[in-house]
Structure formats: structure tokens, C-alpha cells
Design an enzyme around this catalytic site. Structure first.
Site, PDB file in Angstrom:
ATOM      1  N   LYS A 149      25.947  21.224  19.782  1.00  0.00           N
ATOM      2  CA  LYS A 149      26.695  22.443  20.090  1.00  0.00           C
ATOM      3  C   LYS A 149      25.790  23.637  20.375  1.00  0.00           C
ATOM      4  O   LYS A 149      26.177  24.571  21.096  1.00  0.00           O
ATOM      5  CB  LYS A 149      27.644  22.778  18.947  1.00  0.00           C
ATOM      6  CG  LYS A 149      28.842  21.860  18.832  1.00  0.00           C
ATOM      7  CD  LYS A 149      29.858  22.119  19.933  1.00  0.00           C
ATOM      8  CE  LYS A 149      31.159  21.396  19.671  1.00  0.00           C
ATOM      9  NZ  LYS A 149      32.186  21.706  20.681  1.00  0.00           N
ATOM     10  N   SER A 197      26.263  12.587  18.219  1.00  0.00           N
ATOM     11  CA  SER A 197      26.442  14.010  18.538  1.00  0.00           C
ATOM     12  C   SER A 197      26.220  14.963  17.387  1.00  0.00           C
ATOM     13  O   SER A 197      26.053  16.163  17.615  1.00  0.00           O
ATOM     14  CB  SER A 197      27.853  14.223  19.104  1.00  0.00           C
ATOM     15  OG  SER A 197      28.825  13.798  18.159  1.00  0.00           O
TER      16      SER A 197
END
Length: 415
Positions: A52, A309
Site C-alpha cells: 500500500k 501482498s
């Protein structure tokens, strides 16, 4: 119009001011299991332990170029996006206001403040994320701040594409397949937009949690739709509605390319990666690895990249993860028994257990009749097939019982 691959490469170059490329590691354990060349793109190893940061940094960088006077940024997030925005705010020396639900765990609040330092402040508003988001957007209108979307933003998508840029730079040749987790779609939109232009030979699979399949819903409907219900366990990918901009870049995908991962099975994958490989993954971070068994027949002999992720896992959740993994694997079951209230009844019941069976929970719930009592019992075993022998013994003894392991409502209330 800017050429997307060029913009993605510029974003990747700019990111080097923050951190080096995340490792692309060949995983010997998974490669041997599936007879393939399996690599993990370790986004759990960025400074904020998720990808992110890439999108937040790129969006903030571009705003600072086009509007140098803009020094106030806002986001609504209780997770990885908040931490990425906080880190970027401190890097650029700008102010960030991060809206979080009141129910946000203190650990996540503390981590966000640690990354942002004096440059960020936290506003706890709303019991549900929709309320938090509305408050953040209202604050932006009132203060003329810039809202940083977690995924539905062109510059955020461009920043996430840097994952794809690095994959091609780190491999000698393009992989056969890239497996991507999907929440709001920012990561998958960015990576596929880049790779489809510069390496069109690459195939893709998208993985969503079963209880938050927003991409599948959008592909079926021909556009983003809001899911009526979302299971929040895979918090990094539990998104009720795919982004409009992300769908514009993912609408080409076929439904056959989207795989749905049951939340309890993800727990099995998380524990395996932790115990076998020493890799800490959050539920969303394990999605790409979780679907490898479903793809076993088609990936043999191929080069596969799984994007892990994120690794922001609160170890206070580990008992829950273990519990769910055991139940999914058939190694733990819960029963409600109707136990005779007489001397020796409990001893007779215990004799039905095998040498590998262990009682994890035993609780009298109430007396349902004068001569019988209701018992909640949880049993762990080493091999799932042991339960067949156990239930056969209970049947032979005419013991009344009910298996509530898969009864979601009852199990959640009692367990």
C-alpha cells in the site's frame, strides 16, 4: 495521454527514495510440491509490511508536483493504507489526517502513529467503515485537503504497478503466470495494466476471499456492484465494492481467471507458511499462495509469481487462525451430546476416544431432562479420518449427538 508503462517505471524509480525493490524469492518448498518454478514477490517486506505504501507515495508525490501548496492529506483506513499514507506524509513533510473506525485495535493505531510521527493525527469516528469514510470526505470538503483513496485513484493504481515493474526487472524473462490478490482492485489493476503491455505473454489469476468477491460480482454484472454482505476476516481484501477506475482496467478478465478462497482454508495456508517457511502473512497476503492447490494441474513445469501482498498480522489473532485451520482440515470438531446422568456414563464416553484424540473443550450447558444433560465437547485429533471411527462408536452406543462444527451460527455463539 501518458503511456502507462512509462509512468509506472517513473513511479518505480521514485520509490527508490523510500526503499529498495522488495525481494522476489524462489520458494523451494512450494516449487517441489507443485513441480513448478514458484516465486514469491514479498510485498510483506516493504517498510510498512504491505504494498500500500507504493500507491500512497506515488499519489502524494504527483499531487506535490502539480499543487506544491497542498500540504494536507486525508484518508479513511484501519489497515495497511493508513500506514502507507502515514509513512508518505512523514517522508514528504506534510500533514495527514487519518480517519479510523472507533473499533480499530490499538495496535493498528499505534503502528500508524509510529510511521507518521508528528506529521499525522488519528480521528476515530464511526462504528462502521462507511461512517468513517463519510466523515473523512466531509473533512476534505471543509478543509480543502486532498483525499487519498486506497485503490480507486489513477495515481494509486500507477504506484501499485511498480510491483509489476520490479517483477520483470528481477526475473530473467517474464513469468508464465502471476497470481494477484484482489480487494478494491488497485494492485491487480496496476500490475496487469503494466504487464499486459510490456509482456503480453504473461497470464493472470485473481484471488478474492469467498466472503468478499467484489471482482467476481463486477464481472458478472458488467460493472462494480456493492455486495450485500462481506466477511471481514480477510480485512486487507474484504471490500464490498470494486473501484470504478480499477474495473476499467480489469473488465477484460474472464470469470474463469478469478478464484475464490474460503476464509478457513486461508488460515491453513497462513499456518503452513509460518511453520514451514517462517513467513508471517496476513490473511490477504496469503491469498495468492492459498489457491496453488487449485492450479496444480496447470502450473506444473511453469514459472509462477505469487504476490504476497502484506504481513501485518496481529499475533493475538493466532489462536483464531489455528482454530479455523483445524476445523477446515477436519482435525477439530465440536459436538453437542445428550449425556445420561448416571455413574460411569462419562467414563464410558471417554473410552470411545482414540489414542490420537484429545478433548479441547468440555462444558455442561444445561440439564435438558431429569436423566440426561447436554454437553458441549470439542475434540482435536491428528488425522481427520479418526472422527469416522469416533462417531461410529457413538452410534453403536446409541449416544445422541449433533456435530455443530460447520453450523456457523451455532458454532460462533458457543465457540
Amino acid at each position: 495521454m501518458t503511456h502507462f508503462p512509462d509512468a509506472a517505471r517513473r513511479a518505480t524509480e521514485a520509490l527508490r527514495d523510500l526503499f529498495p525493490p522488495t525481494p522476489l524469492q524462489r520458494n523451494e518448498h512450494l516449487s517441489q510440491r507443485y513441480g513448478a518454478d514458484i516465486w514469491l514477490k514479498r510485498e510483506d517486506l516493504t517498510p510498512v509490511r504491505s504494498y500500500k505504501l507504493r500507491g500512497a507515495f506515488n499519489a502524494m508525490r504527483k499531487v506535490r508536483v502539480t499543487d506544491p501548496q497542498q500540504r494536507t492529506f486525508v484518508c479513511a483506513s484501519a489497515g495497511n493504507h493508513a500506514q502507507g499514507v502515514a509513512f508518505a506524509c512523514r517522508h514528504f513533510g506534510v500533514s495527514g489526517t487519518i480517519f479510523m473506525p472507533v473499533t480499530t485495535p490499538q495496535q493498528k493505531i499505534d503502528k500508524t502513529l509510529a510511521f507518521g510521527g508528528q506529521n499525522v493525527r488519528i480521528e476515530l469516528i464511526g462504528d462502521y467503515f462507511d461512517q468513517t469514510l463519510a466523515a473523512a470526505q466531509s473533512f476534505c470538503r471543509e478543509t480543502n485537503a486532498h483525499f487519498l483513496s486506497p485503490f480507486d485513484d489513477a495515481d494509486v493504481i500507477e504506484g501499485q504497478a511498480s510491483v509489476g515493474v520490479e517483477i520483470l526487472e528481477q526475473l530473467q524473462e517474464p513469468p508464465d503466470l502471476v497470481i494477484l490478490p484482489v480487494g478494491g482492485g488497485g494492485l491487480s489493476a496496476g500490475v496487469t495494466s503494466y504487464l499486459r503491455e510490456v509482456a503480453p505473454c504473461v497470464d493472470f489469476r485473481f484471488v478474492e476471499p469467498l466472503g468478499g468477491a467484489s471482482l467476481m460480482a463486477a464481472l458478472r454484472a458488467g460493472g462494480p456492484v456493492k455486495l450485500a454482505r462481506v466477511n471481514s476476516f480477510v480485512d486487507g481484501a474484504a471490500v464490498a465494492r470494486l473501484g470504478d477506475l480499477t474495473f476499467q482496467r480489469l473488465g477484460w478478465a474472464s470469470r474463469d481467471q478469478v478464484l475464490l478462497a474460503p476464509e478457513d482454508r486461508i488460515c491453513v495456508t497462513m499456518l503452513e507458511m509460518l511453520n514451514v517457511e517462517g513467513i508471517v502473512l496476513e490473511p490477504a497476503g496469503a491469498l495468492s499462495v492459498d489457491v496453488l492447490p487449485e492450479l496444480a494441474g496447470e502450473i506444473r513445469g511453469k514459472c509462477v509469481v505469487c504476490v504476497t501482498s502484506g504481513g501485518n498480522f496481529d499475533f493475538e489473532r493466532l489462536p483464531e487462525v489455528k482454530e479455523r485451520a483445524q476445523r477446515y482440515s477436519g482435525l477439530k470438531k465440536y459436538f453437542i451430546l445428550r449425556m445420561p446422568q448416571r455413574p460411569g456414563a462419562l467414563r464410558e464416553f471417554l473410552s470411545m476416544l482414540g489414542p490420537d484424540d484429545d478433548i479441547a473443550r468440555f462444558e455442561y450447558l444445561k440439564k435438558s431432562a431429569r436423566n440426561f444433560g447436554s454437553v458441549l465437547i470439542g475434540i482435536e485429533t491428528r488425522h481427520a479420518e479418526n472422527f469416522r471411527t469416533f462417531t461410529e462408536r457413538m452410534d453403536a452406543a446409541d449416544l445422541a449427538y449433533r456435530d455443530i462444527t460447520t453450523d456457523e451460527a451455532l458454532a460462533e455463539f458457543l465457540i
